[in-house]
Write a protein that holds these residues in place. Structure first.
Motif, mmCIF file in Angstrom:
data_model
loop_
_atom_site.group_PDB
_atom_site.id
_atom_site.type_symbol
_atom_site.label_atom_id
_atom_site.label_comp_id
_atom_site.label_asym_id
_atom_site.label_seq_id
_atom_site.Cartn_x
_atom_site.Cartn_y
_atom_site.Cartn_z
ATOM 1 N N ASP A 1 0.784 -1.227 -0.077
ATOM 2 C CA ASP A 1 -0.004 0.476 0.323
ATOM 3 C C ASP A 1 0.672 1.293 -0.156
ATOM 4 O OD1 ASP A 1 -2.090 1.940 0.330
ATOM 5 O OD2 ASP A 1 -2.307 1.481 2.327
ATOM 6 N N LYS A 2 0.464 1.878 -1.099
ATOM 7 C CA LYS A 2 1.496 3.699 -1.313
ATOM 8 C C LYS A 2 1.266 3.784 -0.400
ATOM 9 C CE LYS A 2 4.345 0.736 -4.045
ATOM 10 N NZ LYS A 2 5.556 0.401 -4.205
ATOM 11 N N SER A 3 -0.098 4.214 0.029
ATOM 12 C CA SER A 3 -0.199 5.272 1.205
ATOM 13 C C SER A 3 0.633 5.456 2.385
ATOM 14 C CB SER A 3 -1.637 5.118 1.945
ATOM 15 O OG SER A 3 -1.960 4.343 2.566
ATOM 16 N N GLU A 4 1.542 4.405 2.867
ATOM 17 C CA GLU A 4 2.334 3.864 4.012
ATOM 18 C C GLU A 4 3.769 5.378 3.626
ATOM 19 O OE1 GLU A 4 3.280 0.341 4.983
ATOM 20 O OE2 GLU A 4 1.443 -0.007 4.865
ATOM 21 N N TYR A 5 4.060 5.672 2.419
ATOM 22 C CA TYR A 5 4.739 6.449 2.271
ATOM 23 C C TYR A 5 4.664 7.729 2.773
ATOM 24 C CZ TYR A 5 7.046 2.389 -1.245
ATOM 25 O OH TYR A 5 7.735 1.607 -0.924
ATOM 26 N N GLY A 6 3.741 8.205 2.770
ATOM 27 C CA GLY A 6 2.936 9.577 3.177
ATOM 28 C C GLY A 6 3.517 9.639 4.425
ATOM 29 N N ILE B 1 6.529 12.788 5.190
ATOM 30 C CA ILE B 1 6.713 13.671 6.200
ATOM 31 C C ILE B 1 6.709 13.275 7.243
ATOM 32 C CG2 ILE B 1 4.944 15.246 7.610
ATOM 33 C CD1 ILE B 1 2.749 14.434 5.887
ATOM 34 N N THR B 2 7.746 12.587 7.935
ATOM 35 C CA THR B 2 8.450 12.730 9.031
ATOM 36 C C THR B 2 9.823 12.924 8.953
ATOM 37 O OG1 THR B 2 7.269 10.618 10.102
ATOM 38 C CG2 THR B 2 9.397 11.748 11.608
ATOM 39 N N PHE B 3 10.215 12.026 7.734
ATOM 40 C CA PHE B 3 12.057 12.687 7.003
ATOM 41 C C PHE B 3 11.920 14.470 6.835
ATOM 42 C CE2 PHE B 3 14.018 13.391 3.956
ATOM 43 C CZ PHE B 3 15.166 12.119 4.028
#
Length: 71
Positions: A16-21, A25-27
């Motif tokens: 699920d590519k939504s886990e990259y968001g 943001i944290t990065f």
């Protein structure tokens, strides 16, 4: 021989590519924090270098004045 196993412990690519968001943001937050910290360190370092230079000049002037008064 163990390289693929060891790399699989650290690498995770989600389906699920939504886990990259949240990770992005944290990065970004941490990169901004690191940049601000570095700027603060540079600013304080320049201020301390200026104080040290002034102190050095004052000490040299005092030594020069003491040398002239002894003669």
């Amino acid at each position: 021989m163990y390289q693929p196993f060891v790399l699989s412990l650290f690498l995770y690519f989600p389906e699920d590519k939504s886990e990259y968001g949240p990770a992005a943001i944290t990065f970004i937050i941490f990169m901004i924090g690191a940049w601000l910290t570095m700027r603060l360190i540079i600013k304080v370092s320049k201020r301390e270098a200026k104080k040290a230079k002034e102190l050095e000049e004052r000490i040299i002037a005092q030594q020069h004045n003491q040398g002239n008064s002894e003669q």
